[in-house]
Design a protein around this motif. Structure first.
Motif: not given
Length: 96
Positions: A70, A45, A67, A87, A47, A51
């Motif tokens: 990061e 991930n 979830d 996501d 981001a 996500v």
């Protein structure tokens, strides 16, 4: 005459909702990736926020909902075929 045509073009664009100049596209956000390793999957991930991850059995039954923070996360799974949604993007994986 040119100014009248320009005014008409602007008025028509305003009425139809079309822009007279194209806006520069925004850079696409990097998407999380799914890779199979050993007896599970790794979620990478990039981001700056967690996500949503959903793992479905090939029958469509929800196996796991969590979830992914990061960075890289690992989800251990039993042997079989799965659909992993990260996501909103789906990947088919086979665990041996």
């Amino acid at each position: 005459m040119k100014s009248l045509i320009r005014i008409l073009v602007i008025a028509i664009a305003a009425l139809t909702g079309s822009a007279t100049a194209a806006a520069a596209p925004e850079p696409a956000a990097a998407a999380a990736t799914v890779s199979v390793r050993g007896g599970g999957v790794d979620i990478a991930n990039p981001a700056e926020h967690p996500v949503a991850v959903e793992v479905y059995a090939i029958t469509g039954a929800l196996v796991l909902r969590t979830d992914a923070p990061e960075g890289t996360s690992r989800i251990d799974l039993a042997a079989g075929c799965y659909i992993v949604r990260v996501d909103g993007l789906s990947s088919r994986v086979a665990i041996r």
